[in-house]
Design a protein around this motif. Structure first.
Motif, PDB file in Angstrom:
ATOM      1  N   SER A  85       0.839  -1.196   0.000  1.00  0.00           N
ATOM      2  CA  SER A  85       0.000   0.000   0.000  1.00  0.00           C
ATOM      3  C   SER A  85       0.871   1.241   0.000  1.00  0.00           C
ATOM      4  CB  SER A  85      -0.890   0.009   1.248  1.00  0.00           C
ATOM      5  OG  SER A  85      -0.078   0.048   2.410  1.00  0.00           O
ATOM      6  N   SER A  86       0.238   2.368  -0.152  1.00  0.00           N
ATOM      7  CA  SER A  86       0.874   3.678   0.010  1.00  0.00           C
ATOM      8  C   SER A  86       2.076   3.893  -0.893  1.00  0.00           C
ATOM      9  CB  SER A  86       1.282   3.897   1.474  1.00  0.00           C
ATOM     10  OG  SER A  86       0.173   3.727   2.317  1.00  0.00           O
ATOM     11  N   GLU A 113       3.109  -2.685  -4.013  1.00  0.00           N
ATOM     12  CA  GLU A 113       1.864  -2.156  -4.573  1.00  0.00           C
ATOM     13  C   GLU A 113       2.011  -1.926  -6.075  1.00  0.00           C
ATOM     14  OE1 GLU A 113      -1.413   1.376  -3.917  1.00  0.00           O
ATOM     15  OE2 GLU A 113       0.652   1.767  -3.363  1.00  0.00           O
ATOM     16  N   SER A 136      -0.956  -3.196  -8.674  1.00  0.00           N
ATOM     17  CA  SER A 136      -1.767  -2.109  -9.207  1.00  0.00           C
ATOM     18  C   SER A 136      -1.816  -2.157 -10.732  1.00  0.00           C
ATOM     19  CB  SER A 136      -1.184  -0.757  -8.774  1.00  0.00           C
ATOM     20  OG  SER A 136      -1.819   0.295  -9.469  1.00  0.00           O
ATOM     21  N   THR A 145      -3.607  -2.321  -0.115  1.00  0.00           N
ATOM     22  CA  THR A 145      -4.524  -1.265  -0.509  1.00  0.00           C
ATOM     23  C   THR A 145      -5.735  -1.954  -1.111  1.00  0.00           C
ATOM     24  OG1 THR A 145      -2.797   0.332  -0.972  1.00  0.00           O
ATOM     25  CG2 THR A 145      -4.888   0.664  -2.099  1.00  0.00           C
ATOM     26  N   ASP A 177      -8.536  -0.168  -1.995  1.00  0.00           N
ATOM     27  CA  ASP A 177      -9.197   0.777  -2.879  1.00  0.00           C
ATOM     28  C   ASP A 177      -8.214   1.910  -3.200  1.00  0.00           C
ATOM     29  OD1 ASP A 177     -11.002   2.297  -4.324  1.00  0.00           O
ATOM     30  OD2 ASP A 177     -12.028   3.079  -2.580  1.00  0.00           O
ATOM     31  N   GLU A 178      -7.587   1.841  -4.381  1.00  0.00           N
ATOM     32  CA  GLU A 178      -6.707   2.918  -4.777  1.00  0.00           C
ATOM     33  C   GLU A 178      -7.556   4.171  -5.017  1.00  0.00           C
ATOM     34  OE1 GLU A 178      -2.918   1.589  -7.162  1.00  0.00           O
ATOM     35  OE2 GLU A 178      -4.719   0.792  -8.088  1.00  0.00           O
ATOM     36  N   THR A 179      -7.126   5.263  -4.481  1.00  0.00           N
ATOM     37  CA  THR A 179      -7.884   6.508  -4.653  1.00  0.00           C
ATOM     38  C   THR A 179      -7.381   7.330  -5.836  1.00  0.00           C
ATOM     39  OG1 THR A 179      -6.420   7.610  -3.070  1.00  0.00           O
ATOM     40  CG2 THR A 179      -8.454   6.642  -2.200  1.00  0.00           C
ATOM     41  N   ILE A 180      -6.500   6.721  -6.630  1.00  0.00           N
ATOM     42  CA  ILE A 180      -5.960   7.375  -7.813  1.00  0.00           C
ATOM     43  C   ILE A 180      -6.818   6.957  -9.007  1.00  0.00           C
ATOM     44  CG2 ILE A 180      -3.948   7.610  -9.317  1.00  0.00           C
ATOM     45  CD1 ILE A 180      -2.258   6.787  -6.875  1.00  0.00           C
ATOM     46  N   ILE A 181      -7.243   7.894  -9.824  1.00  0.00           N
ATOM     47  CA  ILE A 181      -8.041   7.553 -11.001  1.00  0.00           C
ATOM     48  C   ILE A 181      -7.226   6.634 -11.911  1.00  0.00           C
ATOM     49  CG2 ILE A 181      -9.116   8.491 -13.092  1.00  0.00           C
ATOM     50  CD1 ILE A 181      -9.758  11.019 -11.468  1.00  0.00           C
TER      51      ILE A 181
END
Length: 71
Positions: free
Chosen positions: A10-11, A16, A20, A63, A65-69
């Motif tokens: 994550s992060s 990640e 991803s 992670t 839910d990635e908050t990056i579009i």
């Protein structure tokens, strides 16, 4: 003397980048489906388990839910 370890997925940590779909741009067996992207992490966990034995804690901090579009 540690009882366990936690692996961050994550992060923006390096693991990640494998799982991803946004950051994994590889063109080998470690990219594609979610299962393929997670394969390196699974292999690392299996190897770690073989090295430390069944009584050592191995945790994951993923992670969910990635908050990056596009992530």
């Amino acid at each position: 003397g540690a009882d366990g370890v936690e692996l961050p997925i994550s992060s923006g940590h390096s693991l990640e980048c494998y799982v991803s779909s946004l950051f994994n741009l590889r063109d080998d067996e470690y990219n594609g489906s979610p299962e393929q992207r997670a394969e390196l992490v699974v292999r690392m966990l299996k190897e770690a388990r073989d090295l430390v034995g069944p009584d050592f804690l191995i945790g994951l901090q993923p992670t969910l839910d990635e908050t990056i579009i596009g992530g």
